[in-house]
Design a protein around this motif. Sequence first.
Motif, PDB file in Angstrom:
ATOM      1  N   LEU A   1     -35.717  -5.474   8.847  1.00 42.02           N
ATOM      2  CA  LEU A   1     -36.026  -5.072   7.479  1.00 42.02           C
ATOM      3  C   LEU A   1     -36.544  -6.246   6.651  1.00 42.02           C
ATOM      4  O   LEU A   1     -37.393  -6.060   5.777  1.00 42.02           O
ATOM      5  CB  LEU A   1     -34.802  -4.436   6.820  1.00 42.02           C
ATOM      6  CG  LEU A   1     -34.388  -3.086   7.406  1.00 42.02           C
ATOM      7  CD1 LEU A   1     -33.066  -2.626   6.792  1.00 42.02           C
ATOM      8  CD2 LEU A   1     -35.470  -2.030   7.226  1.00 42.02           C
ATOM      9  N   LYS A   2     -36.066  -7.441   6.940  1.00 39.75           N
ATOM     10  CA  LYS A   2     -36.580  -8.633   6.244  1.00 39.75           C
ATOM     11  C   LYS A   2     -38.045  -8.876   6.604  1.00 39.75           C
ATOM     12  O   LYS A   2     -38.853  -9.229   5.747  1.00 39.75           O
ATOM     13  CB  LYS A   2     -35.737  -9.857   6.589  1.00 39.75           C
ATOM     14  CG  LYS A   2     -34.402  -9.866   5.906  1.00 39.75           C
ATOM     15  CD  LYS A   2     -33.602 -11.089   6.277  1.00 39.75           C
ATOM     16  CE  LYS A   2     -32.224 -11.009   5.645  1.00 39.75           C
ATOM     17  NZ  LYS A   2     -31.366 -12.114   6.055  1.00 39.75           N
ATOM     18  N   VAL A   3     -38.380  -8.689   7.876  1.00 35.22           N
ATOM     19  CA  VAL A   3     -39.784  -8.844   8.301  1.00 35.22           C
ATOM     20  C   VAL A   3     -40.639  -7.791   7.600  1.00 35.22           C
ATOM     21  O   VAL A   3     -41.702  -8.097   7.050  1.00 35.22           O
ATOM     22  CB  VAL A   3     -39.914  -8.722   9.832  1.00 35.22           C
ATOM     23  CG1 VAL A   3     -41.372  -8.674  10.251  1.00 35.22           C
ATOM     24  CG2 VAL A   3     -39.200  -9.876  10.517  1.00 35.22           C
ATOM     25  N   CYS A   4     -40.169  -6.559   7.600  1.00 33.36           N
ATOM     26  CA  CYS A   4     -40.935  -5.470   6.984  1.00 33.36           C
ATOM     27  C   CYS A   4     -41.112  -5.655   5.482  1.00 33.36           C
ATOM     28  O   CYS A   4     -42.128  -5.237   4.924  1.00 33.36           O
ATOM     29  CB  CYS A   4     -40.248  -4.130   7.255  1.00 33.36           C
ATOM     30  SG  CYS A   4     -40.247  -3.632   8.985  1.00 33.36           S
ATOM     31  N   ALA A   5     -40.148  -6.275   4.836  1.00 31.73           N
ATOM     32  CA  ALA A   5     -40.225  -6.465   3.389  1.00 31.73           C
ATOM     33  C   ALA A   5     -41.443  -7.283   2.984  1.00 31.73           C
ATOM     34  O   ALA A   5     -41.971  -7.125   1.886  1.00 31.73           O
ATOM     35  CB  ALA A   5     -38.947  -7.133   2.881  1.00 31.73           C
ATOM     36  N   ALA A   6     -41.907  -8.146   3.878  1.00 34.06           N
ATOM     37  CA  ALA A   6     -43.074  -8.984   3.592  1.00 34.06           C
ATOM     38  C   ALA A   6     -44.360  -8.434   4.207  1.00 34.06           C
ATOM     39  O   ALA A   6     -45.402  -9.079   4.142  1.00 34.06           O
ATOM     40  CB  ALA A   6     -42.828 -10.396   4.118  1.00 34.06           C
ATOM     41  N   CYS A   7     -44.292  -7.250   4.767  1.00 30.92           N
ATOM     42  CA  CYS A   7     -45.432  -6.701   5.503  1.00 30.92           C
ATOM     43  C   CYS A   7     -46.356  -5.866   4.604  1.00 30.92           C
ATOM     44  O   CYS A   7     -45.883  -5.021   3.845  1.00 30.92           O
ATOM     45  CB  CYS A   7     -44.923  -5.844   6.663  1.00 30.92           C
ATOM     46  SG  CYS A   7     -46.252  -5.246   7.721  1.00 30.92           S
ATOM     47  N   PRO A   8     -47.665  -6.068   4.715  1.00 31.70           N
ATOM     48  CA  PRO A   8     -48.601  -5.319   3.883  1.00 31.70           C
ATOM     49  C   PRO A   8     -48.935  -3.919   4.412  1.00 31.70           C
ATOM     50  O   PRO A   8     -49.637  -3.167   3.744  1.00 31.70           O
ATOM     51  CB  PRO A   8     -49.857  -6.208   3.897  1.00 31.70           C
ATOM     52  CG  PRO A   8     -49.810  -6.876   5.224  1.00 31.70           C
ATOM     53  CD  PRO A   8     -48.342  -7.124   5.490  1.00 31.70           C
TER      54      PRO A   8
ATOM     55  N   GLN B   1     -46.686  -7.725  10.007  1.00 29.48           N
ATOM     56  CA  GLN B   1     -45.861  -8.934  10.111  1.00 29.48           C
ATOM     57  C   GLN B   1     -45.113  -9.014  11.442  1.00 29.48           C
ATOM     58  O   GLN B   1     -44.737 -10.092  11.880  1.00 29.48           O
ATOM     59  CB  GLN B   1     -44.846  -8.982   8.974  1.00 29.48           C
ATOM     60  CG  GLN B   1     -45.450  -9.171   7.621  1.00 29.48           C
ATOM     61  CD  GLN B   1     -46.040 -10.560   7.455  1.00 29.48           C
ATOM     62  OE1 GLN B   1     -45.514 -11.542   7.929  1.00 29.48           O
ATOM     63  NE2 GLN B   1     -47.157 -10.630   6.765  1.00 29.48           N
ATOM     64  N   CYS B   2     -44.905  -7.874  12.096  1.00 28.06           N
ATOM     65  CA  CYS B   2     -44.121  -7.849  13.331  1.00 28.06           C
ATOM     66  C   CYS B   2     -44.924  -8.208  14.579  1.00 28.06           C
ATOM     67  O   CYS B   2     -44.349  -8.361  15.658  1.00 28.06           O
ATOM     68  CB  CYS B   2     -43.490  -6.471  13.517  1.00 28.06           C
ATOM     69  SG  CYS B   2     -44.704  -5.132  13.655  1.00 28.06           S
ATOM     70  N   VAL B   3     -46.212  -8.360  14.457  1.00 27.88           N
ATOM     71  CA  VAL B   3     -47.043  -8.683  15.618  1.00 27.88           C
ATOM     72  C   VAL B   3     -46.515  -9.954  16.287  1.00 27.88           C
ATOM     73  O   VAL B   3     -46.321 -10.976  15.632  1.00 27.88           O
ATOM     74  CB  VAL B   3     -48.530  -8.865  15.214  1.00 27.88           C
ATOM     75  CG1 VAL B   3     -49.342  -9.408  16.369  1.00 27.88           C
ATOM     76  CG2 VAL B   3     -49.101  -7.553  14.729  1.00 27.88           C
ATOM     77  N   GLY B   4     -46.228  -9.836  17.573  1.00 32.91           N
ATOM     78  CA  GLY B   4     -45.745 -10.971  18.345  1.00 32.91           C
ATOM     79  C   GLY B   4     -44.250 -11.195  18.303  1.00 32.91           C
ATOM     80  O   GLY B   4     -43.732 -12.066  18.991  1.00 32.91           O
ATOM     81  N   MET B   5     -43.548 -10.406  17.493  1.00 29.93           N
ATOM     82  CA  MET B   5     -42.095 -10.552  17.423  1.00 29.93           C
ATOM     83  C   MET B   5     -41.445  -9.710  18.524  1.00 29.93           C
ATOM     84  O   MET B   5     -42.024  -8.729  18.982  1.00 29.93           O
ATOM     85  CB  MET B   5     -41.584 -10.131  16.056  1.00 29.93           C
ATOM     86  CG  MET B   5     -42.100 -11.021  14.970  1.00 29.93           C
ATOM     87  SD  MET B   5     -41.127 -10.825  13.499  1.00 29.93           S
ATOM     88  CE  MET B   5     -41.624 -12.271  12.604  1.00 29.93           C
TER      89      MET B   5
ATOM     90  N   PHE C   1     -39.213   1.379  11.451  1.00 27.06           N
ATOM     91  CA  PHE C   1     -40.648   1.626  11.273  1.00 27.06           C
ATOM     92  C   PHE C   1     -40.923   1.643   9.777  1.00 27.06           C
ATOM     93  O   PHE C   1     -40.205   2.293   9.019  1.00 27.06           O
ATOM     94  CB  PHE C   1     -41.078   2.982  11.850  1.00 27.06           C
ATOM     95  CG  PHE C   1     -41.112   3.041  13.336  1.00 27.06           C
ATOM     96  CD1 PHE C   1     -42.252   2.662  14.033  1.00 27.06           C
ATOM     97  CD2 PHE C   1     -40.010   3.473  14.051  1.00 27.06           C
ATOM     98  CE1 PHE C   1     -42.295   2.723  15.412  1.00 27.06           C
ATOM     99  CE2 PHE C   1     -40.033   3.524  15.422  1.00 27.06           C
ATOM    100  CZ  PHE C   1     -41.169   3.157  16.110  1.00 27.06           C
ATOM    101  N   GLY C   2     -41.961   0.948   9.373  1.00 26.12           N
ATOM    102  CA  GLY C   2     -42.348   0.972   7.968  1.00 26.12           C
ATOM    103  C   GLY C   2     -41.251   0.514   7.025  1.00 26.12           C
ATOM    104  O   GLY C   2     -41.149   0.984   5.900  1.00 26.12           O
ATOM    105  N   GLY C   3     -40.411  -0.378   7.499  1.00 22.00           N
ATOM    106  CA  GLY C   3     -39.340  -0.886   6.656  1.00 22.00           C
ATOM    107  C   GLY C   3     -38.224   0.114   6.414  1.00 22.00           C
ATOM    108  O   GLY C   3     -37.494  -0.007   5.437  1.00 22.00           O
ATOM    109  N   THR C   4     -38.088   1.111   7.298  1.00 21.71           N
ATOM    110  CA  THR C   4     -37.044   2.118   7.144  1.00 21.71           C
ATOM    111  C   THR C   4     -36.258   2.275   8.438  1.00 21.71           C
ATOM    112  O   THR C   4     -36.786   2.120   9.534  1.00 21.71           O
ATOM    113  CB  THR C   4     -37.629   3.493   6.768  1.00 21.71           C
ATOM    114  OG1 THR C   4     -38.503   3.942   7.819  1.00 21.71           O
ATOM    115  CG2 THR C   4     -38.385   3.444   5.453  1.00 21.71           C
ATOM    116  N   THR C   5     -34.997   2.611   8.287  1.00 25.88           N
ATOM    117  CA  THR C   5     -34.124   2.899   9.420  1.00 25.88           C
ATOM    118  C   THR C   5     -34.234   4.385   9.756  1.00 25.88           C
ATOM    119  O   THR C   5     -34.759   5.170   8.945  1.00 25.88           O
ATOM    120  CB  THR C   5     -32.660   2.576   9.068  1.00 25.88           C
ATOM    121  OG1 THR C   5     -32.233   3.472   8.042  1.00 25.88           O
ATOM    122  CG2 THR C   5     -32.495   1.128   8.626  1.00 25.88           C
TER     123      THR C   5
END
Length: 94
Positions: A34-41, A11-15, A63-67
């Motif tokens: 973290l909001k972006v990561c929450a929707a990432c597959p 989901q972070c590609v291009g952000m 990384f991977g939705g974690t701090t």
Amino acid sequence: MAIQAWRDGAQCVGMPNEMFFPEKITDNRFDAALKVCAACPVTYECLMLVINLDDVDDRWGVFGGTTPKERRKIRGMMHKMTVREAMVAVRNDR
């Protein structure tokens, strides 16, 4: 090439990198990432890129939705559960 294949679905590609590596230290500095990561597959694959780094090398960013703090917790749990199980446990503690 195999690494790039999963990254293409992130989901972070291009952000902007600043979203995931904020310069300003605030309590909510990681919220947007973290909001972006929450929707990432591909959060698990992303987390696995850094989970085996020493804490000294892994002090920054999401990384991977974690701090970084959450990744330290995951490393401490890895002797009694899988990385995926630890990832879920840490997220549930938020």
